[in-house]
Design an enzyme around this catalytic site. Structure first.
Site, PDB file in Angstrom:
ATOM      1  N   HIS A 134      -0.285  -0.058   0.774  1.00  0.00           N
ATOM      2  CA  HIS A 134      -0.561  -1.515   0.786  1.00  0.00           C
ATOM      3  C   HIS A 134       0.231  -2.504  -0.124  1.00  0.00           C
ATOM      4  O   HIS A 134       0.356  -2.173  -0.890  1.00  0.00           O
ATOM      5  CB  HIS A 134      -2.244  -1.636   0.501  1.00  0.00           C
ATOM      6  CG  HIS A 134      -2.764  -3.008   1.059  1.00  0.00           C
ATOM      7  ND1 HIS A 134      -3.043  -3.769   0.005  1.00  0.00           N
ATOM      8  CD2 HIS A 134      -3.338  -3.258   2.072  1.00  0.00           C
ATOM      9  CE1 HIS A 134      -3.721  -4.946   0.595  1.00  0.00           C
ATOM     10  NE2 HIS A 134      -3.727  -4.487   2.026  1.00  0.00           N
ATOM     11  N   GLU A 175      -2.947   5.575  -0.829  1.00  0.00           N
ATOM     12  CA  GLU A 175      -4.046   5.101  -0.220  1.00  0.00           C
ATOM     13  C   GLU A 175      -4.578   6.484   0.232  1.00  0.00           C
ATOM     14  O   GLU A 175      -3.806   7.454   0.649  1.00  0.00           O
ATOM     15  CB  GLU A 175      -3.670   4.088   1.140  1.00  0.00           C
ATOM     16  CG  GLU A 175      -3.330   3.040   0.745  1.00  0.00           C
ATOM     17  CD  GLU A 175      -2.978   2.104   2.075  1.00  0.00           C
ATOM     18  OE1 GLU A 175      -3.730   2.234   2.971  1.00  0.00           O
ATOM     19  OE2 GLU A 175      -2.018   1.166   2.017  1.00  0.00           O
ATOM     20  N   LYS A 238     -15.015  -3.913   2.784  1.00  0.00           N
ATOM     21  CA  LYS A 238     -14.769  -3.173   3.927  1.00  0.00           C
ATOM     22  C   LYS A 238     -16.111  -2.568   4.674  1.00  0.00           C
ATOM     23  O   LYS A 238     -16.932  -3.357   4.761  1.00  0.00           O
ATOM     24  CB  LYS A 238     -13.529  -2.486   3.904  1.00  0.00           C
ATOM     25  CG  LYS A 238     -12.391  -3.272   4.143  1.00  0.00           C
ATOM     26  CD  LYS A 238     -10.914  -2.458   3.539  1.00  0.00           C
ATOM     27  CE  LYS A 238     -10.207  -3.966   3.797  1.00  0.00           C
ATOM     28  NZ  LYS A 238      -8.921  -3.662   2.937  1.00  0.00           N
TER      29      LYS A 238
HETATM   30  C1  LIG Z   1      -7.912  -4.395   2.126  1.00  0.00           C
HETATM   31  C2  LIG Z   1      -7.059  -3.401   1.487  1.00  0.00           C
HETATM   32  C3  LIG Z   1      -7.039  -3.822  -0.182  1.00  0.00           C
HETATM   33  C4  LIG Z   1      -7.505  -5.403  -0.519  1.00  0.00           C
HETATM   34  O1  LIG Z   1      -8.781  -5.524  -0.635  1.00  0.00           O
HETATM   35  P1  LIG Z   1      -9.509  -6.641  -0.696  1.00  0.00           P
HETATM   36  O2  LIG Z   1     -10.892  -6.396  -1.232  1.00  0.00           O
HETATM   37  O3  LIG Z   1      -9.584  -7.140   0.606  1.00  0.00           O
HETATM   38  O4  LIG Z   1      -8.723  -7.442  -1.590  1.00  0.00           O
HETATM   39  C5  LIG Z   1      -6.258  -2.789  -0.955  1.00  0.00           C
HETATM   40  N1  LIG Z   1      -5.827  -1.784  -0.562  1.00  0.00           N
HETATM   41  C6  LIG Z   1      -6.016  -1.479   0.820  1.00  0.00           C
HETATM   42  C7  LIG Z   1      -5.556  -0.130   1.116  1.00  0.00           C
HETATM   43  C8  LIG Z   1      -6.619  -2.334   1.547  1.00  0.00           C
HETATM   44  O5  LIG Z   1      -6.937  -1.986   2.920  1.00  0.00           O
END
Ligand SMILES: *Cc1c(COP(=O)(O)O)cnc(C)c1O
Length: 383
Positions: A134, A175, A238
């Protein structure tokens, strides 16, 4: 035309211009499986609210109570007493949830990565980063001034080879669930390679939290015990339906972040209402496994339907299911077709991803009928 006009025009020409599409209110429903755009209601296959918690009454009630007690804003950073007892409670609850010594809440996943990575890595260190990581990880690596080496997506052989050739302190960053491809990193193998090289393993569990391992995330999914060489980042934004993020790990790492994490030190604390909603989300997941079961039942249903139609779903193993369309035009065309059928599923284009696609995300809030409608609409597009 000035410089920015010209640059925007170039993006428009290449079909790459992005616009903010605001979501309207659907009266009587906060269900994230529905979305209203310009007053038209669609079935939403673009939400990261995997468990449908963002609209839940429990979370809203918890947030309201905290607003009544603490007001709307935190007023200062955590170190200047902007935090509350609820912040501490959340961190204790998280540490227990993740079976680690300690956890620290941060203002967003983006902030967590651009704060924690520079805190644990410096110019004397080499970061090995999956090529699909990311943007917040990419930025965190840049800010750290560490040497960065990219390994091919989930390719542990390539990673081992690169680590072999490198000297000094090493950190591997990946990730857990890849946000655009929906595949899962081979954490067991990564862990083994890290052990061989005395390297730290930093996991961005943004899409694994609440989804994998009974909600506890990727480590539990793989049956791996947390230890001092693993740092877990996760988000509340999320599957947990709230906002903010966390780092979980050994107490010394958390203490170090409190002292050196710039996005923690130099930013106002999350409002108590948001923190209370995150806490309620963890409680929900712990007490009711049916939400996660429903998510996975829906995922299997949609995935099987797509396989039968012969779609290229790349290497998806999770509720994130890409439909590889081959070209930007086809991705935009399919997205428009779905929109005509009352389904919201936007095209994702370069530079966000190398291969243009529709990114579907299915959630626990979808009904069997929602999934059938998507499959029918895709069948029509093929014919
Ligand atoms: C969405 C996301 C983030 C950022 O998270 P937020 O809380 O939306 O800032 C970081 N890493 C990954 C892999 C993501 O999908």
């Amino acid at each position: 035309m000035n410089l920015f006009d010209r640059n925007l025009e170039a993006l428009r020409q290449e079909n790459l211009l992005r616009k903010i599409g605001d979501r309207g209110v659907i009266s009587g429903s906060r269900n994230s499986s529905r979305i209203s755009i310009h007053g038209i209601e669609y079935i939403n296959f673009a939400s990261n609210d995997y468990l449908g918690l963002a609209g839940s009454l429990e979370l809203a009630e918890a947030a309201k109570k905290a607003i009544d007690a603490y007001g709307a804003g935190a007023g200062a950073s955590r170190l200047l007493a902007g935090g509350t007892e609820i912040h501490k409670q959340l961190e204790r609850s998280l540490a227990k949830f993740k079976s680690v010594e300690a956890a620290l809440a941060l203002n967003s996943g983006y902030t967590a990565n651009v704060s924690a990575i520079p805190a644990i890595a410096d110019e004397n260190c080499t970061i090995f980063s999956d090529e699909l990581n990311h943007a917040s990880i990419v930025d965190g690596c840049r800010l750290s001034r560490a040497k960065k080496i990219i390994y091919r997506h989930t390719d542990t052989g390539h990673l081992a080879e690169l680590m072999e050739q490198s000297k000094g302190r090493k950190i591997v960053i990946t990730e857990t669930v890849f946000s655009m491809d929906g595949d899962i990193a081979p954490i067991g193998d990564l862990r083994r390679i890290c052990k061989d090289h005395d390297a730290l393993l930093y996991l961005d569990d943004a899409h694994g939290t609440g989804v994998l391992g009974e909600g506890c995330g990727a480590l539990k999914h793989f049956g791996i015990e947390p230890d001092s060489a693993i740092i877990q980042m996760g988000t509340f934004s999320k599957a947990l339906g709230s906002f903010g993020a966390f780092i979980a790990g050994e107490k010394t790492i958390i203490d170090w972040l409190v002292n050196t994490g710039r996005g923690f030190i130099f930013s106002t604390a999350l409002p108590a209402s948001v923190v209370a909603a995150s806490l309620a989300a963890i409680e929900s997941i712990r007490s009711d496994k049916r939400l996660i079961e429903r998510l996975w039942t829906n995922r299997t249903g949609l995935f099987d339907g797509l396989q039968k139609l012969g779609f290229d779903t790349m290497k998806s193993e999770t509720p994130i299911i890409p439909l590889n369309t081959g070209s930007i035009e086809k991705a935009l065309g399919l997205s428009r077709h779905l929109s005509d059928k009352g389904i919201y599923a936007p095209a994702i284009r370069p530079p966000t991803v190398p291969t243009p696609r529709i990114r579907l995300s299915v959630t626990a809030a979808h009904t069997d009928e929602d999934i059938d409608r998507l499959i029918s609409a895709l069948k029509i597009w093929q014919s």
